[in-house]
Design a protein around this motif. Structure first.
Motif, PDB file in Angstrom:
ATOM      1  N   GLY B 176      25.814   3.810  -7.857  1.00 63.60           N
ATOM      2  CA  GLY B 176      26.268   5.375  -8.075  1.00 63.60           C
ATOM      3  C   GLY B 176      26.359   6.177  -6.417  1.00 63.60           C
ATOM      4  N   ASP B 177      26.042   5.517  -5.581  1.00 66.05           N
ATOM      5  CA  ASP B 177      26.058   6.445  -4.470  1.00 66.05           C
ATOM      6  C   ASP B 177      27.488   6.701  -3.829  1.00 66.05           C
ATOM      7  N   GLU B 178      27.854   7.670  -3.396  1.00 66.55           N
ATOM      8  CA  GLU B 178      29.220   8.053  -2.986  1.00 66.55           C
ATOM      9  C   GLU B 178      29.270   7.679  -1.290  1.00 66.55           C
ATOM     10  N   VAL B 179      30.235   6.970  -1.272  1.00 65.42           N
ATOM     11  CA  VAL B 179      30.665   6.576   0.138  1.00 65.42           C
ATOM     12  C   VAL B 179      31.661   7.775   0.835  1.00 65.42           C
ATOM     13  N   MET B 180      31.136   8.442   1.845  1.00 72.09           N
ATOM     14  CA  MET B 180      31.967   9.373   2.477  1.00 72.09           C
ATOM     15  C   MET B 180      32.803   9.082   3.836  1.00 72.09           C
ATOM     16  N   ILE B 181      33.756   9.372   3.952  1.00 73.75           N
ATOM     17  CA  ILE B 181      34.777   8.820   4.921  1.00 73.75           C
ATOM     18  C   ILE B 181      34.564   9.470   6.255  1.00 73.75           C
ATOM     19  N   LYS B 182      34.116   8.632   7.516  1.00 77.27           N
ATOM     20  CA  LYS B 182      33.914   9.167   8.500  1.00 77.27           C
ATOM     21  C   LYS B 182      35.207   9.302   9.322  1.00 77.27           C
ATOM     22  N   TYR B 183      34.947  10.302  10.555  1.00 75.17           N
ATOM     23  CA  TYR B 183      36.274  10.600  11.585  1.00 75.17           C
ATOM     24  C   TYR B 183      35.979  11.237  12.705  1.00 75.17           C
ATOM     25  N   PRO B 184      36.600  10.325  13.767  1.00 73.14           N
ATOM     26  CA  PRO B 184      36.147  10.976  14.983  1.00 73.14           C
ATOM     27  C   PRO B 184      36.265  12.488  15.171  1.00 73.14           C
TER      28      PRO B 184
END
Lengths: 349, 332
Positions: B176-184
């Motif tokens: 159920g954890d949401e994976v967030m997008i990382k960006y430079p």
């Protein structure tokens, strides 16, 4: 009747077309034919043949720019398309593509493909004019360079094709200096006279009229765009043939051949030589090839492009019509100088 | 509403784009075009690249818009600004100084070109083009002599370095954890700089006295001159701004990507295509063109690498076929 009698035939010993030719043309022709007799094979191949084939490619630009008023940066790209076709449809030593067609199909087919591509480029470019056309053709040329560099399935990417050889005819290998020189000379002479002839044809005249006043020509019922696109097609035939010679000359073709630096070289050649007459590109090509081969001895290979660039700048700044313009100004100055001295003598005496 | 059908189509497309970016993708979509993380990163890359292209192309289009000069040495100004900024950073270690140096030296070079070259051949397009080509050949060779053929990269100040977590969900884990997008972060900074400069240019052109003069000069140079404005000074200022933007982009872009010989041609091509697509002399057009080309390039690079250049080219062809003067260009 008197007009005809005033110019009686000079006899059958000298054909008409030979009698009409300018002495300088005849001298040049004799010189070019005998050139390999006193030039080393390096001079025959690296200087003579190279200048002739680069001149042929630049001639296609001269034709578009001089008669059509259309400066295209894509002429080396068109030549490159023909060169790539020769490598792709014929045989090459890179192990990619190489469909192995016989040369007498590959060569005309490649030239035709190049000419059709040229017409397509033209169809896109003639929608605009002047600097817009320069920008679009430059964008096309650059895009083609990046495309062939990235495409490995057909164009073999960064490496391109090596081992592209001309055929052996009647036991003569065409890439040997002497045969290759004469091949280039024949092609160059053919297109030189073809352009001269085309410029005086109905098509050539209407193209020049379109250059001078497109709106009036349109009002007269000429299809302006069609004329321009056809000019691109013809220029594509010339550049494509030059491209076939180019790939045979180098024995290989790679993205480096059609890089922006090469594209600009063709423009440099045409501008330095002069774009008013078909002889201009060949003059420019001779100078360019000489500088390219010998500037290295004088200033080292490192700063060659600076020399080329400065030469180009000097020509553009001081003689917009190139070497041809310089020569014509020199002639005009001589004429006025001599006439002035005659007048001067008349005045004092 | 003038075109209800088209409006509906645009709204639908915008909704689809928003859904693609914000929603968690169902499995069939992932199977079809790959992970959402890649898609979103590609889009973000495209938009930030567009920011960089806008910086370069806005200077190009500004110079063209006012003076009808196609400055084919514009890419050289980009590279020159980048190299000078690099030297300044190596000497001082300050990145902001490098940005300023890139802007100022390129602006000075541009003003010099305007005074020495373009002023002498006003209205002679072809000669201007040829001269700038000559300049770019010489400049490329001299820069190769001065800085060598190596690829350089700036060290970005620590504040701007690193990645930020975007509020975009890429996938949901089984727990159920949401994976967030990382960006430079730096790439987002590039975009912010581009936006700031875009807005600044718009304000300069539309809200200031000098902008009024520039716009008047675009329409009627002789008339502007007749009202007592020193047109030469205006031209030199515009050329300096345009060239300075290229130099600034050299440092900013060199920090995001890299600086090497050949980049001058790459950015010249980018500005050419952006300006052809967007319409010559229009700042808005440059923004639209940059967005189209930046997105096309990155999407192409991610999904069909071989044909990335061709997509850019196809966009150019389509635009030219429909509107020869470019999307925001005025008919000649």
């Amino acid at each position: 009747m008197t007009a005809i009698d005033a110019n009686p035939p000079r006899g059958q010993a000298v054909p008409d077309w030979l009698g009409q030719a300018h002495p300088a043309t005849l001298l040049t022709a004799v010189f070019l034919l005998l050139y390999p007799a006193f030039a080393s094979s390096f001079f025959t191949f690296q200087i003579g043949a190279n200048a002739l084939l680069m001149g042929t490619i630049a001639l296609s630009l001269m034709m578009l720019a001089g008669y059509g008023g259309m400066v295209s940066f894509a002429q080396l790209t068109v030549a490159g398309i023909a060169g790539y076709c020769v490598a792709i449809f014929g045989t090459n030593g890179s192990g990619v593509m190489g469909l192995g067609w016989p040369w007498w199909i590959t060569v005309p087919f490649s030239i035709l493909v190049a000419a059709v591509c040229s017409a397509l480029i033209g169809a896109l470019a003639v929608r605009t004019a002047g600097i817009y056309m320069i920008m679009i053709t430059l964008a096309i040329a650059t895009a083609f360079f990046y495309f062939v560099r990235q495409n490995y399935e057909i164009f073999n990417g960064f490496n391109g094709f090596h081992g592209v050889a001309p055929p052996t005819l009647f036991g003569i290998y065409l890439r040997d200096p002497l045969p290759f020189y004469y091949l280039c000379l024949a092609v160059a002479a053919f297109f030189y006279f073809a352009v001269l002839y085309a410029a005086r044809s109905t098509f050539g005249l209407s193209l020049q009229a379109i250059r001078d006043n497109p709106r009036r020509m349109q009002a007269l019922g000429f299809h302006v765009a069609a004329h321009r696109i056809f000019a691109f097609f013809l220029a594509g035939l010339i550049a494509g043939t030059g491209g076939v010679l180019l790939v045979w000359f180098n024995g290989q073709i790679s993205p480096g051949t059609v890089s922006v630096a090469g594209v600009v070289d063709v423009l440099v050649i045409a501008v330095v030589g002069g774009m008013r007459k078909p002889i201009g590109p060949f003059l420019g090509a001779v100078l360019f090839v000489l500088v390219k081969n010998f500037a290295i001895d004088l200033i080292g290979a490192d700063r060659f492009n600076t020399i080329i660039g400065l030469t180009f700048l000097a020509v553009v700044l001081f003689s917009p019509d190139g070497l041809l313009g310089l020569w014509e100004r020199f002639k005009a100055a001589n004429v006025t100088a001599s006439s002035r001295s005659i007048l001067g003598r008349g005045g004092t005496g | 509403m003038k075109h209800p059908v088209w409006t509906a189509v645009w709204i639908a497309l915008a909704a689809l784009a928003a859904w693609l970016v914000f929603a968690v993708w169902p499995d069939w979509l992932v199977d079809l075009i790959g992970a959402k993380r890649i898609f979103v990163t590609t889009i973000l890359n495209g938009i930030t690249l567009a920011g960089l292209y806008f910086l370069v192309a806005s200077g190009f289009t500004l110079v063209f818009g006012l003076m009808r000069n196609v400055n084919l040495a514009h890419g050289s100004l980009y590279l020159f600004g980048g190299y000078v900024g690099l030297s300044v950073q190596m000497a001082t270690g300050n990145w902001l100084l490098a940005v300023a140096a890139g802007f100022l030296t390129a602006a000075a070079a541009g003003a010099l070109m305007q005074v020495l070259v373009f002023r002498r051949m006003e209205g002679d397009d072809l000669r201007q083009t040829l001269v700038t080509i000559g300049i770019s050949i010489v400049a490329a060779d001299l820069m190769l002599a001065a800085w060598g053929g190596n690829t350089y990269q700036f060290s970005i100040p620590a504040v701007l370095d690193g990645a930020v977590t975007t509020p975009l969900v890429s996938s949901v884990r089984s727990n159920g954890d949401e994976v967030m997008i990382k960006y430079p972060l730096y790439r987002l900074v590039v975009l912010a700089v581009a936006l700031a400069i875009g807005v600044g240019l718009w304000l300069l052109l539309n809200k200031t006295r000098i902008g009024m003069m520039i716009r008047a000069g675009v329409d009627d140079r002789a008339m502007l001159s007749a009202t007592g404005v020193n047109v030469h000074v205006i031209f030199a200022i515009v050329f300096a701004i345009g060239a300075g933007l290229a130099g600034l982009a050299g440092v900013v872009g060199g920090s995001a990507l890299s600086i090497a010989p050949g980049e001058d041609i790459r950015y010249l091509l980018a500005s050419l295509v952006v300006v052809i697509v967007g319409g010559m002399g229009s700042i808005t057009g440059a923004a639209i063109g940059a967005l189209l080309i930046g997105l096309a390039e990155q999407i192409g690079l991610a999904y069909f690498p071989t044909y990335a250049v061709v997509i850019t080219f196809v966009i150019m062809v389509v635009v030219l076929a429909v509107r020869p003067q470019g999307i925001m260009g005025r008919a000649a």
